[in-house]
Design a protein around this motif. Structure first.
Motif, PDB file in Angstrom:
ATOM      1  N   THR A 289     -18.950   7.805  -6.759  1.00 46.21           N
ATOM      2  CA  THR A 289     -17.733   7.163  -5.910  1.00 46.21           C
ATOM      3  C   THR A 289     -18.349   6.614  -4.849  1.00 46.21           C
ATOM      4  O   THR A 289     -17.846   5.510  -4.371  1.00 46.21           O
ATOM      5  N   PHE A 292     -20.001   3.094  -5.763  1.00 42.84           N
ATOM      6  CA  PHE A 292     -18.887   2.150  -5.916  1.00 42.84           C
ATOM      7  C   PHE A 292     -18.300   1.756  -4.466  1.00 42.84           C
ATOM      8  O   PHE A 292     -18.175   0.488  -4.529  1.00 42.84           O
ATOM      9  N   GLY A 297     -17.001  -2.141  -4.520  1.00 44.81           N
ATOM     10  CA  GLY A 297     -16.377  -2.597  -5.748  1.00 44.81           C
ATOM     11  C   GLY A 297     -17.152  -3.203  -6.968  1.00 44.81           C
ATOM     12  O   GLY A 297     -16.852  -3.414  -7.853  1.00 44.81           O
ATOM     13  N   PHE A 301     -16.820  -0.381 -12.709  1.00 42.84           N
ATOM     14  CA  PHE A 301     -16.350   0.848 -12.801  1.00 42.84           C
ATOM     15  C   PHE A 301     -17.067   2.015 -13.726  1.00 42.84           C
ATOM     16  O   PHE A 301     -16.514   2.849 -13.829  1.00 42.84           O
ATOM     17  N   LEU A 304     -17.774   5.516 -12.200  1.00 45.30           N
ATOM     18  CA  LEU A 304     -16.655   6.164 -12.213  1.00 45.30           C
ATOM     19  C   LEU A 304     -15.992   6.635 -13.486  1.00 45.30           C
ATOM     20  O   LEU A 304     -15.757   7.889 -13.754  1.00 45.30           O
ATOM     21  N   GLU A 305     -15.923   5.861 -14.434  1.00 46.74           N
ATOM     22  CA  GLU A 305     -15.383   6.110 -15.688  1.00 46.74           C
ATOM     23  C   GLU A 305     -16.211   7.090 -16.223  1.00 46.74           C
ATOM     24  O   GLU A 305     -15.872   7.999 -17.189  1.00 46.74           O
ATOM     25  N   ARG A 308     -15.409  10.665 -14.714  1.00 48.96           N
ATOM     26  CA  ARG A 308     -14.328  10.836 -15.232  1.00 48.96           C
ATOM     27  C   ARG A 308     -14.167  11.565 -16.527  1.00 48.96           C
ATOM     28  O   ARG A 308     -13.533  12.489 -16.961  1.00 48.96           O
ATOM     29  N   ASN A 333      -7.691   1.780 -12.424  1.00 49.63           N
ATOM     30  CA  ASN A 333      -8.656   0.861 -11.860  1.00 49.63           C
ATOM     31  C   ASN A 333      -7.887  -0.400 -11.317  1.00 49.63           C
ATOM     32  O   ASN A 333      -8.529  -1.115 -10.218  1.00 49.63           O
ATOM     33  N   GLU A 334      -6.963  -0.953 -11.980  1.00 47.06           N
ATOM     34  CA  GLU A 334      -6.360  -2.256 -11.641  1.00 47.06           C
ATOM     35  C   GLU A 334      -5.647  -2.087 -10.450  1.00 47.06           C
ATOM     36  O   GLU A 334      -5.752  -3.050  -9.540  1.00 47.06           O
ATOM     37  N   ILE A 336      -6.785  -0.059  -7.712  1.00 47.87           N
ATOM     38  CA  ILE A 336      -7.918  -0.116  -6.914  1.00 47.87           C
ATOM     39  C   ILE A 336      -8.240  -1.658  -6.655  1.00 47.87           C
ATOM     40  O   ILE A 336      -8.295  -1.950  -5.363  1.00 47.87           O
ATOM     41  N   MET A 337      -8.556  -2.289  -7.625  1.00 47.80           N
ATOM     42  CA  MET A 337      -9.177  -3.648  -7.454  1.00 47.80           C
ATOM     43  C   MET A 337      -8.077  -4.650  -6.839  1.00 47.80           C
ATOM     44  O   MET A 337      -8.398  -5.621  -6.078  1.00 47.80           O
TER      45      MET A 337
END
Length: 457
Positions: A289, A292, A297, A301, A304-305, A308, A333-334, A336-337
Motif C-alpha cells: 500500500t 502504491f 497510483g 494495482f 494491492l490485488e 488482498r 479500484n475504480e 480509488i482512481m
C-alpha cells in the motif's frame, strides 16, 4: 498528521461519494474561520494572581480557553449570555466555567478572579517564500525594549490560517517569548497552493526566520523554530537551510511519512491482540500500500490485488486500519482512481529525515506523546535516543498517558479515549527551551529519555 490524499479519497469512496461538498480533503480547512459572534473575545486575560487564561477562536461555534498548566475547555454562550465550558475536548460540563464580559469590556472572570485582556504590539508583514510566493506573517514581541527570544511557528498538516488559530502568538509573549506566525501558502491571504511538499514548506519556514529577524532588529535574541506534528519533518529541514538557535518539535516523527501509516497498522493489530506472526504479514501489506501511495497510483494495482488475494480471508484482515492502508484494501479500484488525482498535494513520501537529524548542530527538543495513535512514537523514540547517544544535540521529553498533541486522556468503560487537556508542564517546557535552551528537572510527569549535553539547569 500528514493526512494522505488516498486516505481522504477512500473515505469519500467508502461513503459512495454521498456528500463531496462536505469532504475534508487535504487543505480543505483553508476556509476555516473563527466564530464571528465570538471572535471579539479572543485574547489573553491577565488574572489578579499573575496567571493568565488564553481565549482562542475555533472553527465552529464558540471559543477555547487554555492555561499554562494544560487545562482547557470549549466555551459556548447561551441565549441569556452565559458561557458554559466543557472539559478538554469532551462534552462534559465540568471544571472551571469562565465568564466573559461584553466585547468592549475586555474582561473575564475565572474561578472568582477577574482578568483584563492584555494588549500586544503585533506587527503585520508580507514576505517572500519558495518560488516567489508572498506569505502573510505577524511578529508579536513581549513588552519591553530589550532582546527577546522568538519562536517561528511551523505548521502541521492543517491549512487553516495560523494567523487566526495559533494560540502561542498570545500566551508565549505573556511568558516573555516572542512569536512569529504566518499563514502557510494557500491560507489566510497567503499566495500559492496548499502542499505537503516538505522541501517547499521548509523553504517557506526558513524565509519566515529571516523575516522575523529583520522585523525584530536589535530586539532579536535567540531565534528558533517550533513545530508540531508534520512540523516535525519541516522544522529541522528548515534549520538546515538557515541558522537558528534552537528547534523544538512536538508529537512529530523522525521517520518518513509512509512509516506513519505502517506504524498505525501495527498498533491497530496489536490492540486487537494479534501477535508477531500477523504483524510480519501486515508489513508485507503496508509495503504494497505504501508503494502504491508513494507513486500516486502510477505503479498500478498489482501489488494491492496480490496482498488482498493472499490475506483477504485471514481473520485479522478486517482489523487493519492505519492512516490509509485499511481503506485502500477495501475500496474498489475504480473509485480509488476516479478520486485520487483530486487529492494529490505533493506529499514528500520519499523524505527520510535521518540525514538532516544526523548532521544538524542546532540544539533540538523533541516532545513525544507516549500513547500517540496518530504518530506512533516507538521508532521515533529509538532513533532520537540513538542520535542523542551518538552526541547529536537532541533532548527527548516524553509524556505518559498522552495522545497526539500531548493531550491527556481518560479511557471509558467502552475502551474509548476522552481527551481532557494538555499534559501539565508541556507548554512550560516549550517556553523554557525557547528562552534559554536549558530545562528544569521536572515538567509535570514528563520523562527525559535523552538529554543533550548542557541542557539541564
Amino acid at each position: 498528521m500528514s493526512r494522505s490524499w488516498f486516505a481522504v479519497a477512500l473515505a469519500i469512496a467508502a461513503s459512495a461519494v454521498a456528500a463531496p461538498a462536505m469532504a475534508q480533503f487535504p487543505g480543505g480547512d483553508a476556509g476555516a474561520r473563527p466564530d464571528p459572534a465570538a471572535v471579539c473575545h479572543v485574547g489573553l486575560y491577565r488574572l489578579a494572581d499573575g496567571g493568565w487564561v488564553d481565549v482562542a477562536p475555533i472553527d465552529g461555534k464558540g471559543l477555547r480557553w487554555r492555561r499554562l498548566d494544560g487545562s482547557t475547555g470549549r466555551m459556548t454562550q447561551d441565549a441569556e449570555g452565559r458561557w458554559t465550558s466543557t472539559r478538554g475536548w469532551t462534552d462534559r460540563v465540568e471544571g472551571p466555567q469562565p465568564q466573559l464580559g461584553s466585547c468592549a469590556e475586555g474582561r473575564l472572570v475565572f474561578e472568582g478572579q477577574v482578568g483584563e485582556r492584555a494588549a500586544w504590539n503585533a506587527q503585520e508583514t508580507t514576505f517572500v517564500g519558495h518560488g516567489g510566493v508572498r506569505l502573510k506573517g505577524r511578529l508579536i514581541l513581549p513588552p519591553g525594549d530589550g532582546p527577546a527570544p522568538i519562536m517561528v511557528e511551523v505548521h502541521g498538516s492543517e491549512a487553516a490560517s495560523a494567523l487566526d488559530f495559533n494560540a502561542y502568538q498570545r500566551f508565549a509573549p505573556a511568558s516573555g517569548v516572542g512569536v512569529f506566525v504566518y499563514a502557510k501558502r494557500g491560507s489566510g491571504g497567503s499566495e500559492g497552493r496548499y502542499t505537503q511538499d516538505f522541501h517547499i514548506l521548509a523553504e517557506d519556514a526558513a524565509a519566515a526566520v529571516t523575516e522575523a529577524r529583520r522585523m525584530a532588529g536589535n530586539r532579536a535574541g535567540r531565534v528558533g523554530l517550533h513545530g508540531g506534528s508534520q512540523g516535525g519533518w519541516i522544522a529541522p529541514l528548515a534549520a538546515s537551510l538557515t541558522p537558528v538557535d534552537f528547534v523544538s518539535v512536538g508529537f512529530g516523527l523522525a521517520y518518513g511519512a509512509l512509516a506513519e501509516d505502517s506504524d498505525q497498522v501495527m498498533l491497530d493489530l496489536q490492540a486487537k491482540g494479534w501477535g508477531p506472526d500477523v504483524l510480519e504479514k501486515a508489513r508485507e501489506i503496508t509495503a504494497a500500500t505504501g508503494a502504491f501511495t508513494a507513486s500516486n497510483g502510477r505503479i498500478g494495482f498489482a501489488g494491492l490485488e496480490a496482498v488482498r488475494a493472499r490475506y483477504g480471508a485471514e481473520p485479522w484482515f478486517a482489523d487493519i486500519k492505519g492512516e490509509f492502508t485499511g481503506m485502500l484494501l477495501n475500496a474498489p479500484n475504480e473509485q480509488i482512481m476516479a478520486l485520487a488525482p483530486k487529492f494529490d498535494v505533493g506529499t514528500s513520501w520519499d523524505y527520510d529525515p535521518l540525514p538532516v537529524l544526523s548532521a544538524l548542530n542546532t540544539p533540538m527538543l523533541w516532545i513525544q506523546a507516549a500513547n500517540d495513535t496518530e504518530a506512533p512514537p516507538e521508532a521515533t523514540r529509538r532513533r532520537l535516543v540513538d542520535l542523542s547517544a551518538q552526541g547529536r544535540p537532541i533532548t527527548v521529553l516524553e509524556y505518559p498517558n498522552t495522545d497526539h498533541g500531548i493531550i491527556r486522556f481518560e479511557i471509558g468503560p467502552d475502551g474509548r479515549r476522552s481527551e481532557i487537556g494538555y499534559a501539565p508542564g508541556y507548554f512550560q517546557a516549550v517556553l523554557d527551551w525557547a528562552r534559554t535552551g536549558r530545562l528544569d528537572p521536572a515538567y509535570g510527569d514528563g520523562r527525559f529519555l535523552a538529554r543533550a549535553a548542557g541542557t539541564a539547569r
